[in-house]
Design a protein around this motif. Structure first.
Motif, PDB file in Angstrom:
ATOM      1  N   THR A  33       0.837  -1.196   0.000  1.00  0.00           N
ATOM      2  CA  THR A  33       0.000   0.000   0.000  1.00  0.00           C
ATOM      3  C   THR A  33       0.874   1.249   0.000  1.00  0.00           C
ATOM      4  O   THR A  33       2.082   1.169   0.225  1.00  0.00           O
ATOM      5  CB  THR A  33      -0.908   0.032   1.241  1.00  0.00           C
ATOM      6  N   ARG A  63      -3.061  -0.843  -9.782  1.00  0.00           N
ATOM      7  CA  ARG A  63      -3.663  -0.751  -8.468  1.00  0.00           C
ATOM      8  C   ARG A  63      -4.811  -1.734  -8.380  1.00  0.00           C
ATOM      9  O   ARG A  63      -5.468  -2.035  -9.380  1.00  0.00           O
ATOM     10  CB  ARG A  63      -4.222   0.657  -8.204  1.00  0.00           C
ATOM     11  N   SER A  64      -5.090  -2.218  -7.182  1.00  0.00           N
ATOM     12  CA  SER A  64      -6.308  -3.010  -6.977  1.00  0.00           C
ATOM     13  C   SER A  64      -7.059  -2.386  -5.813  1.00  0.00           C
ATOM     14  O   SER A  64      -6.654  -1.352  -5.275  1.00  0.00           O
ATOM     15  CB  SER A  64      -5.955  -4.473  -6.702  1.00  0.00           C
ATOM     16  N   ARG A  65      -8.153  -3.001  -5.416  1.00  0.00           N
ATOM     17  CA  ARG A  65      -8.994  -2.423  -4.370  1.00  0.00           C
ATOM     18  C   ARG A  65      -9.213  -3.456  -3.281  1.00  0.00           C
ATOM     19  O   ARG A  65      -9.531  -4.601  -3.561  1.00  0.00           O
ATOM     20  CB  ARG A  65     -10.323  -1.969  -4.982  1.00  0.00           C
ATOM     21  N   GLN A  68     -10.620   0.261   1.909  1.00  0.00           N
ATOM     22  CA  GLN A  68     -10.041   1.579   1.626  1.00  0.00           C
ATOM     23  C   GLN A  68      -8.576   1.507   1.203  1.00  0.00           C
ATOM     24  O   GLN A  68      -7.975   2.528   0.888  1.00  0.00           O
ATOM     25  CB  GLN A  68     -10.210   2.526   2.828  1.00  0.00           C
ATOM     26  N   ARG A  69      -8.040   0.307   1.159  1.00  0.00           N
ATOM     27  CA  ARG A  69      -6.666   0.161   0.690  1.00  0.00           C
ATOM     28  C   ARG A  69      -6.636   0.095  -0.834  1.00  0.00           C
ATOM     29  O   ARG A  69      -7.573  -0.377  -1.465  1.00  0.00           O
ATOM     30  CB  ARG A  69      -6.044  -1.122   1.257  1.00  0.00           C
ATOM     31  N   ARG A  70      -5.524   0.554  -1.399  1.00  0.00           N
ATOM     32  CA  ARG A  70      -5.342   0.490  -2.857  1.00  0.00           C
ATOM     33  C   ARG A  70      -3.953  -0.060  -3.143  1.00  0.00           C
ATOM     34  O   ARG A  70      -3.049   0.674  -3.543  1.00  0.00           O
ATOM     35  CB  ARG A  70      -5.476   1.878  -3.489  1.00  0.00           C
TER      36      ARG A  70
END
Lengths: 119, 119
Positions: A33, A63-65, A68-70
């Motif tokens: 992250t 990026r992935s999801r 709330q982290r990316r």
DNA sequence: TTGTTTATCAACCATCTGGTTGATAACAAC
DNA sequence: GTTGTTATCAACCAGATGGTTGATAAACAA
């Protein structure tokens, strides 16, 4: 970021910063992250976020999801495109050096450093 | 331009411009003078001279002397240093992808796209 | 000497880059 | 709801980058 040239622009520019190269190095060991990536650096995480956007625009990372982290992932395919571009010219030139070397070795005897510029 | 990091900075930055990449492309076919290099471009030769200085600082090219000419030569060794840097991380990551792929192929059957982010 | 070719230097200018701080959004946990 | 975490957005600033034009130097040729 339409054509191939723009992608090369963006990718080489992305790698021209030591912070971004360290990010690449870290990501080669697995996704992370922004906060994790920012931790070793003395700069703000906003600055790191910007660096990652630069890498993302160059498609060197994705990026992935995860809530709330990316998390940021390395994209080896794009790295390979860069080595492909470089080798395209490096190998041509090295081959010419080798053949020039062979000519010099067979025709003229002494190993002096008399290279002519225009071939 | 002291340490290795600065050299990488300079080299990747040098390649981040399409004009400079075209100069590299031209030089892969043999040495050339500034005027010869500037001819295909719409910009001034002063601008091209600046571009060459950027490439020279990155040690991607060298200059020699032939009367009032200052021919530019490609330096394949520096190009190789770049591919070495890139591959150092590209290959690590690709190897991980392959082993992850192998694990997924042997353990879980269906080829769904469920990749977890944190490893 | 005069002129030509090759190349760089010196200012100058518009834009981009890399950093900052402060505000904000999206989600988790309580 | 409130609080805390994660991450981005917006505005700003100093410095670098890429281009221009004009002047200059260096190495010849006539």
């Amino acid at each position: 970021m339409s054509n191939d040239d723009d992608l090369l622009d963006a990718a080489f520019l992305a790698l021209s910063d030591p912070v971004r190269r360290q990010l690449i190095s870290r990501l080669s060991r697995g996704p992370a992250t922004v906060n994790e990536l920012a931790e070793p650096f003395a700069i703000s995480k906003q600055a790191v976020s910007k660096h990652i956007q630069v890498l993302e625009q160059a498609q060197l990372v994705t990026r992935s999801r995860d809530a709330q982290r990316r998390p940021v992932h390395l994209n080896p395919a794009r790295l390979e495109a860069l080595t492909a571009w470089i080798d395209q010219y490096r190998l041509v030139r090295e081959a010419q050096f080798r053949s020039l070397d062979a000519v010099l070795r067979t025709n003229t005897a002494p190993c002096g450093s008399s290279q002519k510029d225009r071939q």
